[in-house]
Write an enzyme that holds these catalytic residues in place. Structure first.
Site, PDB file in Angstrom:
ATOM      1  N   SER A 267      42.134  42.734  41.474  1.00 51.09           N
ATOM      2  CA  SER A 267      41.309  41.586  41.846  1.00 51.09           C
ATOM      3  C   SER A 267      41.135  40.665  40.653  1.00 51.09           C
ATOM      4  O   SER A 267      41.215  41.093  39.498  1.00 51.09           O
ATOM      5  CB  SER A 267      39.935  42.051  42.328  1.00 51.09           C
ATOM      6  OG  SER A 267      39.109  42.402  41.225  1.00 51.09           O
ATOM      7  N   ASP A 268      40.895  39.404  40.917  1.00 45.40           N
ATOM      8  CA  ASP A 268      40.501  38.490  39.848  1.00 45.40           C
ATOM      9  C   ASP A 268      39.048  38.759  39.498  1.00 45.40           C
ATOM     10  O   ASP A 268      38.263  39.226  40.338  1.00 45.40           O
ATOM     11  CB  ASP A 268      40.678  37.047  40.306  1.00 45.40           C
ATOM     12  CG  ASP A 268      40.654  36.055  39.140  1.00 45.40           C
ATOM     13  OD1 ASP A 268      40.420  36.490  37.996  1.00 45.40           O
ATOM     14  OD2 ASP A 268      40.886  34.858  39.377  1.00 45.40           O
ATOM     15  N   GLY A 269      38.684  38.502  38.228  1.00 51.52           N
ATOM     16  CA  GLY A 269      37.312  38.571  37.741  1.00 51.52           C
ATOM     17  C   GLY A 269      36.374  39.403  38.573  1.00 51.52           C
ATOM     18  O   GLY A 269      36.536  40.598  38.744  1.00 51.52           O
ATOM     19  N   ALA A 271      35.981  39.037  41.824  1.00 47.41           N
ATOM     20  CA  ALA A 271      36.345  38.627  43.183  1.00 47.41           C
ATOM     21  C   ALA A 271      35.865  39.612  44.238  1.00 47.41           C
ATOM     22  O   ALA A 271      35.516  39.208  45.359  1.00 47.41           O
ATOM     23  CB  ALA A 271      37.861  38.448  43.282  1.00 47.41           C
TER      24      ALA A 271
END
Length: 839
Positions: A267-269, A271
């Protein structure tokens, strides 16, 4: 059968190691198949430990002698945020090279440095922290569909084929070519349609199937199918209402089932957290974690899985098998990286620390800078300048006296300013006169303010603002947020308006990184009682008094901590921070120096868009435009060097200069490359990977993702200043004898002769575009189908062959959900040549 194999291999190892004091587990045996080793390790883990491996900060497992590991490392254009490293041009500049071989060599160099740093850190401390690992969040394969997007500089191009080809070369260079081991792990990001900053946390990209398949998917698909990317990062945003990191269509149906991806989805950051907090796609954090895991998101970058999956498991939202499915993918990549093997069997474990910013890598960074700079204007052939001619040249602009690499960068030892290089190389014949562009007061841009490491998840450029619902900074703040500038307007602050604050106070904290050393004037004003701490010195100013002006001696090599406290902010009050740079010779103005010189060279940058902030306009900053016009008026031989993170409306500047070089952000080789180009030692050869528009009003809204509404050169029908693929040279190339040969049903071979009929050796980018009458009926004007960068000595002709795959000719049929190739005549263009052919 699986357990039988494990018992068998365990017995063999036990027989070989009966004298050892510590048990040697099958997962430690590099002779065994990876899948067997993964199963053995997984079977030895508790549920909590299994979940821990699905978090970016994987904890140590002492009983198995597994050290802690942080999955998060960055390598956008060099190993980033981990001390000394070679800094290559930003991706938008790398895109201007159109050189897949160069991109592969750059990524190979980056991965060498990453390996050396990893093993040094592991040897020193027994584990690796954030930015010290082997799992890197690069490259960015989101397409540069709109130059107003804040992260345009992280993209390779506005074209799917060019983005995909360069991105795939980057992935291959990072991961190496060993059949068993990865050098480092690449993570193409952010999947998918992640092209806004203003709405990136809670926005949804509304994308039709055709746009998705033909424009937003291809680069990711190439990186998986051709590049064998071992990881992919999901995006913050939603796609058609479903968060990307909880979207089974994206992460399972397309990525795994259609493209055959068998790696890790990260996942991003934060997210996964945002599935619940921002998208409201789940009713609790654990439901958000469960939806992400079940959709195919294997890991959470901000460790939301640690508690989320525990609670989801207890609530029956997921099963242990769901956790194990993701765990096997994660462990497999860690085994492929050699993390459980002795250095003696891992081919990349002995890369020496001497490769880090080695002479070879510096030369590579210089080569990349040379090939990335784009010559947009060269009236009367003012360039190249004659290095043997005595002349007086005015150098106008602060950027002559500083280096700038942008975000996601390393810290090279070699940091030469353009002024230093010009003096060293041409100081014997040229009388250089430098003056700052102005001593005007301007906001302190976020690129000069860097927050602490704890804020890396949200972005480090800018300030941390602590906002209180009282006038004295008392108690807990009502909100803590990432601010890009101190430019507080309480009446216009929607975030605070919803809290209906009648009293307010704010504390901002950051570290000032001065672009040059010298005496800066820092100016604070506002409808509040101000307390400012710069380094160890404290200054105060009461509300209603004159602005607080502080002269601060700043050293560009030493960050200076700064804290601004604003108490008793008046209702509808304002608070702001600005500064004035050191101005050089205060008795000289840019116009005066230019008027007294044979040539005036202006160097300006504009990097006002970045992660977290989209551009409000593509217009050049008013004070910069005014400077160019004023200097051009007094000196007709004015040259402009313009460094930007996106293609701005530089057309308004072109009439006032004779030459315009678009520099982008070209890395640590930038200064040397610019000097060489200015004096003809290097022939400019960069070709713009994006369109320079004439009028931003003709662009679709930033949140419009339908490519047929005017996205990129493929569909845009408005006014263009410099088209996609444009770039001048000091020489001239002629094309002739264009031919197209069918190589079966799936590929073509384009042949063309390219002659250098000018007076300089040079490199040319042969670009092949195709059109079809049916395409034009649907609004598709043309499409890049192949390209090749070639070197042609002056007076020589070379024979160029470009293999072209069928894929760029395919169109998506949304009714039948399949790719189709139109029958009938196509027209193919290369240079000024064209030819008609059929499949």
């Amino acid at each position: 059968m699986r357990n039988v194999l494990i018992v068998f291999f365990s017995l063999l190892i036990w027989l070989e190691t009966t004298s050892a004091q510590e048990p040697v587990y099958p997962f430690r045996d590099a002779r065994l198949p990876v899948d067997v080793r993964v199963v053995d390790l997984a079977d030895r883990l508790t549920v909590e430990e299994k979940i821990g491996f699905l978090c970016a900060k994987a904890p140590a497992i002492d009983r198995l002698n597994i050290p802690a590991y942080d999955w998060w490392s960055e390598a956008l254009h060099g190993v980033a945020r981990n001390g000394k490293a070679t800094v290559f041009p930003k991706p938008i500049a790398l895109g201007s090279t159109w050189d897949t071989g160069l991109i592969h060599r750059i990524a190979d160099a980056i991965s060498d440095e990453a390996r050396a740093k990893y093993h040094a850190a592991l040897k020193k401390q027994g584990f690796t922290k954030r930015y010290e690992g082997l799992t890197f969040f690069s490259p960015t394969l989101n397409i540069a569909r709109d130059p107003r997007w804040g992260r345009t500089s992280e993209c390779f191009a506005e074209d799917p084929l060019l983005t995909g080809a360069l991105g795939t070369a980057f992935v291959k260079g990072l991961q190496g070519d060993d059949p068993n081991y990865l050098k480092i792990l690449a993570t193409p990001k952010h999947f998918v349609a992640n092209n806004e900053e203003n709405r990136r946390n809670d926005g949804s990209a509304a994308v039709d199937e055709t746009s998705l398949r033909e424009y937003y998917f291809p680069a990711f698909r190439m990186s998986v199918e051709e590049g064998n990317a071992a990881s992919v990062m999901g995006a913050y945003n939603a796609l058609n209402g479903i968060p990307c990191c909880a979207n089974p269509f994206l992460l399972t149906d397309v990525l795994r089932d259609e493209w055959g991806f068998d790696g890790v989805v990260m996942s991003d950051g934060s997210a996964v957290e945002k599935i619940y907090t921002h998208h409201h796609y789940a009713d609790s954090p654990e439901e958000g974690a469960a939806k992400a895991l079940l959709a195919g998101c294997d890991m959470s970058l901000r460790d939301e899985y640690r508690e989320g999956l525990k609670k989801a498991l207890l609530a029956g939202m997921i099963t242990e098998k769901d956790i194990e499915r993701a765990l096997f993918r994660v462990l497999k990549q860690r085994f492929r990286l050699g993390m459980f093997d002795a250095d003696s069997v891992v081919p990349y474990s002995h890369i020496p620390a001497s490769v880090i910013e080695s002479e070879a890598h510096r030369k590579l960074a210089l080569e990349a800078a040379r090939k990335s700079i784009v010559l947009l204007e060269n009236k009367d052939k003012i360039l190249p300048l004659d290095a043997g001619k005595k002349m007086k040249i005015a150098l106008i602009g602060n950027d002559f006296q500083r280096t700038y690499y942008g975000d996601y960068s390393g810290l090279p030892d070699s940091n030469q300013t353009l002024y230093e290089v010009l003096q060293r190389r041409y100081g014997d014949t040229v009388d250089w006169q430098w003056v700052a562009e102005s001593s005007r007061e301007e906001p302190v841009a976020s690129q000069y303010m860097i927050r602490g490491e704890s804020f890396a998840y949200e972005g480090k450029l800018g300030l941390t603002g602590y906002y209180f619902a009282n006038g004295n900074l008392e108690g807990d703040p009502v909100t803590i947020r990432h601010d890009h500038q101190v430019d507080y307007r309480s009446a216009a602050d929607a975030d605070l308006a919803i809290r209906r604050l009648t009293e307010a106070s704010v504390r901002w904290e950051t570290n000032l990184h001065a672009p040059v050393s010298g005496d800066f004037t820092l100016i604070f004003r506002g409808d509040a009682d101000l307390t400012v701490k710069i380094g160890s010195r404290v200054y105060q100013q009461k509300s209603g008094e004159q602005p607080l002006a502080i002269t601060a001696e700043l050293d560009r090599s030493t960050p200076c901590p700064i804290r601004i406290e604003a108490r008793n902010i008046r209702l509808n009050g304002n608070v702001e921070m600005t500064w004035k740079w050191p101005s050089g010779n205060v008795n000289m103005t840019p116009e005066r120096v230019a008027a007294q010189s044979d040539v005036a060279i202006i160097f300006l940058r504009d990097d006002l868009a970045y992660e977290g902030r989209d551009r409000e306009t593509l217009a050049v900053q008013p004070h910069q435009a005014a400077l160019v016009k004023a200097v051009g008026k007094v000196n007709p031989n004015t040259i402009l060097l313009f460094g930007s993170s996106a293609p701005l409306l530089v057309g308004e500047l072109a009439p006032h200069v004779k030459a315009l070089l678009n520099v982008w952000i070209a890395g640590q080789g930038e200064s040397e490359a610019l000097a060489e180009i200015l004096f003809g030692e290097t022939n400019p050869s960069g070709k713009s990977p994006v369109t320079f528009f004439s009028d931003e009003k003709q662009l679709p809204p930033l949140d419009d993702y339908n490519i047929t509404h005017g996205r990129s050169y493929q569909y845009f029908k408005g006014d263009v200043r410099y088209p996609f693929g444009y770039g001048l040279s000091y020489t001239e190339f002629n094309y002739r004898n264009l031919k197209v040969k069918n190589l079966g049903t799936d590929s073509l071979l384009v042949e063309v002769q390219v002659s250098n009929v000018g007076n300089y050796d040079g490199e040319e980018v042969v670009q092949c575009f195709a059109t079809h009458s049916v395409w034009e009926d649907s609004g598709l004007l043309r499409r890049l189908v192949g390209f090749q960068r070639v070197y042609v000595p002056k007076g020589k002709t070379i024979f160029v062959q470009i293999p072209i795959a069928k894929q760029p000719f395919e169109r998506w049929n949304a009714e039948s959900d399949e790719w189709v190739t139109r029958q009938g005549a196509y027209k193919l263009y290369a240079g000024d040549q064209s030819i008609t052919f059929s499949w």
